[in-house]
Design an enzyme around this catalytic site. Structure first.
Site, PDB file in Angstrom:
ATOM      1  N   HIS A   1       0.358 -11.694   1.858  1.00 59.14           N
ATOM      2  CA  HIS A   1      -0.568 -10.973   1.226  1.00 59.14           C
ATOM      3  C   HIS A   1      -1.156 -11.942   0.131  1.00 59.14           C
ATOM      4  O   HIS A   1      -2.386 -11.612  -0.134  1.00 59.14           O
ATOM      5  CB  HIS A   1       0.036  -9.690   0.734  1.00 59.14           C
ATOM      6  CG  HIS A   1      -0.964  -8.567   0.265  1.00 59.14           C
ATOM      7  ND1 HIS A   1      -0.417  -7.256   0.387  1.00 59.14           N
ATOM      8  CD2 HIS A   1      -2.144  -8.602   0.281  1.00 59.14           C
ATOM      9  CE1 HIS A   1      -1.616  -6.445   0.165  1.00 59.14           C
ATOM     10  NE2 HIS A   1      -2.617  -7.382   0.040  1.00 59.14           N
TER      11      HIS A   1
ATOM     12  N   ASN B   1     -18.974   3.654   9.677  1.00 57.75           N
ATOM     13  CA  ASN B   1     -18.752   2.219   9.433  1.00 57.75           C
ATOM     14  C   ASN B   1     -18.518   1.362  10.969  1.00 57.75           C
ATOM     15  O   ASN B   1     -18.740   0.075  10.481  1.00 57.75           O
ATOM     16  CB  ASN B   1     -17.388   2.248   8.637  1.00 57.75           C
ATOM     17  CG  ASN B   1     -17.854   2.481   7.356  1.00 57.75           C
ATOM     18  OD1 ASN B   1     -19.004   2.296   6.762  1.00 57.75           O
ATOM     19  ND2 ASN B   1     -16.624   2.803   6.531  1.00 57.75           N
TER      20      ASN B   1
ATOM     21  N   TYR C   1       0.613  -1.247   0.189  1.00 56.55           N
ATOM     22  CA  TYR C   1       0.005  -0.107   0.058  1.00 56.55           C
ATOM     23  C   TYR C   1       0.817   1.174  -0.094  1.00 56.55           C
ATOM     24  O   TYR C   1       0.340   2.385  -0.080  1.00 56.55           O
ATOM     25  CB  TYR C   1      -1.011   0.175   1.324  1.00 56.55           C
ATOM     26  CG  TYR C   1      -2.035  -1.082   1.319  1.00 56.55           C
ATOM     27  CD1 TYR C   1      -2.160  -1.892   0.282  1.00 56.55           C
ATOM     28  CD2 TYR C   1      -2.631  -1.183   2.545  1.00 56.55           C
ATOM     29  CE1 TYR C   1      -3.054  -3.041   0.143  1.00 56.55           C
ATOM     30  CE2 TYR C   1      -3.474  -2.397   2.664  1.00 56.55           C
ATOM     31  CZ  TYR C   1      -3.805  -3.097   1.482  1.00 56.55           C
ATOM     32  OH  TYR C   1      -4.661  -4.309   1.637  1.00 56.55           O
TER      33      TYR C   1
END
Length: 261
Positions: free
Chosen positions: A110, A240, A54
């Site tokens: 990942h 959220n 990221y």
């Protein structure tokens, strides 16, 4: 949300615990990532998900340090990018340097290296855990047979499998397989993997006076699936995680499960 107790935690098979709702940071970089994490922590989140891929580990770490929340109260996840398979110790050392943290709470493979389970990589993950660089270790985007291979070859089962998950991708068999193995399922892209405008979802949201996104997060919680919705908008970040004031009925859960077709 004002306290650490607002978001419940889930037991991991290694004796540790993970907040059931966290902040995803995929596609957020620079000041955007920093501000999103700072707002989430101010709003009561205690779980932040990042990854080497990221390119925001530094901002995530700085936000955690600047938040004033004690380090031991924040669950930080990062992940090994595929190209670093074979260089695992260098990768986790780099992640710790980038975040400015002494350890991560969860380190994930990942993606399966070259599409394979990667037992050699997993051996290095076990070593990193034993050396205190990662408190817990797991995988992401792994199939059940690949998880079994790691367990059989090493005697150590991943505590988490982070997978793309939403009502539209519900798979009761896969969920059962993970639970049977003591692997905690963690869902990413909960909104992108489905349709927030689906009439069933919209109606259930209307009935509870909440948003369709909040229903999706609550659906994860009801299934015991850790969920990491991503947003850079302060209001949405707060909303959220504001899903503990209502519950979904058995019938509503069944309707949502059936969205997977």
């Amino acid at each position: 949300m004002t306290s650490r107790d607002t978001i419940p935690e889930v037991d991991l098979s290694d004796g540790r615990r993970i907040p059931i709702v966290g902040l995803g940071t995929w596609q957020m970089t620079g000041d955007t990532a920093y501000r999103a994490v700072r707002h989430a922590l101010d709003a009561g989140y205690r779980h932040v998900d990042t990854a080497t891929m990221y390119r925001n580990e530094a901002e995530v770490g700085r936000a955690v340090r600047d938040s004033g929340v004690p380090r031991e109260q924040v669950f930080v996840t990062t992940k090994l990018q595929p190209r670093d398979a074979g260089h695992e110790r260098r990768a986790i050392t780099s992640s710790l340097r980038e975040t400015g943290l002494d350890y991560v709470d969860l380190w994930l493979v990942h993606w399966p290296p070259d599409g394979q389970a990667g037992p050699a990589t997993w051996t290095e993950f076990v070593a990193a855990r034993e050396d205190g660089l990662a408190r817990s270790i797991g995988v992401s985007n792994y199939s059940t047979p690949q998880i079994d291979e790691l367990s059989e070859r090493s005697g150590v089962t991943p505590v988490v499998n982070q997978i793309r998950w939403s009502p539209a991708r519900y798979d009761a068999q896969r969920l059962a397989q993970l639970h049977e193995r003591g692997v905690t399922p963690e869902g990413y892209s909960p909104f992108r993997a489905g349709d927030l405008a689906d009439p069933v979802l919209v109606q259930i949201a209307h009935d509870h006076g909440v948003s369709p996104a909040q229903v999706v997060v609550r659906w994860h919680v009801e299934h015991g699936v850790v969920v990491i919705p991503k947003s850079a908008t302060p209001e949405r970040i707060t909303a959220n995680a504001d899903v503990f004031g209502f519950s979904l009925t058995d019938d509503e859960m069944a309707q949502l499960d059936q969205l997977s077709g």
